[in-house]
Design a protein around this motif. Structure first.
Motif, short mmCIF file in Angstrom:
data_model
loop_
_atom_site.label_atom_id
_atom_site.label_comp_id
_atom_site.label_asym_id
_atom_site.label_seq_id
_atom_site.Cartn_x
_atom_site.Cartn_y
_atom_site.Cartn_z
N ALA A 125 104.80 4.19 34.30
CA ALA A 125 105.62 4.58 35.45
C ALA A 125 106.83 5.33 34.89
O ALA A 125 107.37 4.95 33.86
CB ALA A 125 106.07 3.33 36.21
N GLY A 167 109.83 5.41 39.12
CA GLY A 167 108.82 4.49 39.63
C GLY A 167 107.53 5.18 40.05
O GLY A 167 106.69 4.56 40.69
N LYS A 226 111.44 0.37 44.05
CA LYS A 226 112.08 -0.50 43.05
C LYS A 226 111.86 -1.98 43.33
O LYS A 226 111.62 -2.76 42.42
CB LYS A 226 113.58 -0.20 42.98
CG LYS A 226 113.90 1.16 42.42
CD LYS A 226 114.80 1.07 41.23
CE LYS A 226 115.23 2.42 40.71
NZ LYS A 226 114.21 3.12 39.98
N LEU A 254 108.56 -2.97 41.97
CA LEU A 254 108.58 -3.00 40.50
C LEU A 254 109.22 -4.31 40.03
O LEU A 254 108.72 -4.95 39.11
CB LEU A 254 109.35 -1.80 39.95
CG LEU A 254 108.74 -0.42 40.19
CD1 LEU A 254 109.72 0.68 39.80
CD2 LEU A 254 107.43 -0.26 39.45
N SER A 292 107.85 -0.09 32.59
CA SER A 292 107.24 1.25 32.61
C SER A 292 105.74 1.20 32.35
O SER A 292 104.98 1.91 32.99
CB SER A 292 107.93 2.19 31.62
OG SER A 292 107.57 1.89 30.29
#
Length: 166
Positions: free
Chosen positions: A12, A16, A99, A102, A109
């Motif tokens: 990522a 993102g 976000k 995530l 990442s």
């Protein structure tokens, strides 16, 4: 019918954005699935991508099992749908993972896409590198689920239904 299979690493970017693996993109295009629904998994710290048709089928299945006039059951449905978001791949085959998603999945990442039948899971690479079950647990669980059944090969089962005996 979509059936995703594979275990593919990706990264990522700082915003993102992540490329959906090419094999998965091809299946989505072949099924004319342009929109996806992203949701945190109910049981694991990973994200789940549903093709939109699969999402609505899953949502309908849940809705049919719940009474919307029961406060607790309505809260279950609300929780399930409120944690979902539509994502549309861009022209390059990337999706933007917000976000908050995530963070929910602990993704920095490096990610791992795992094809899970008709959905795609997105894991933080470190979490997906660990076995989901020990080999002993896995073999025991399979035995519990499948070991006591007399199994016919799937093609025999299909032909049995297509050509039933009188």
């Amino acid at each position: 019918m979509i059936r995703f299979l594979g275990n593919i690493e990706a990264k990522a970017d700082v915003k993102g954005r992540v490329f959906i693996p090419a094999g998965f993109r091809k299946q989505l295009q072949a099924a004319s699935e342009e929109r996806l629904v992203l949701r945190k998994d109910v049981y694991q710290d990973c994200l789940v991508l549903y093709p939109e048709s699969v999402w609505f089928s899953t949502q309908n299945q849940l809705r049919q099992r719940l009474n919307k006039w029961n406060a607790r059951q309505q809260a279950i449905f609300r929780q399930f749908v409120s944690d979902a978001e539509i994502v549309v791949p861009d022209g390059n085959g990337r999706i933007l993972i917000p976000k908050r998603y995530l963070q929910m999945a602990g993704i920095q990442s490096d990610v791992r896409f795992i094809g899970m039948d008709n959905t795609i899971e997105i894991w933080a690479k470190e979490r997906a590198e660990q076995p989901f079950m020990s080999p002993e647990e896995f073999s025991q669980a399979l035995q519990e689920v499948l070991g006591d059944e007399t199994c016919l090969p799937e093609d025999a089962i299909e032909s049995q239904y297509q050509n039933p005996m009188p």
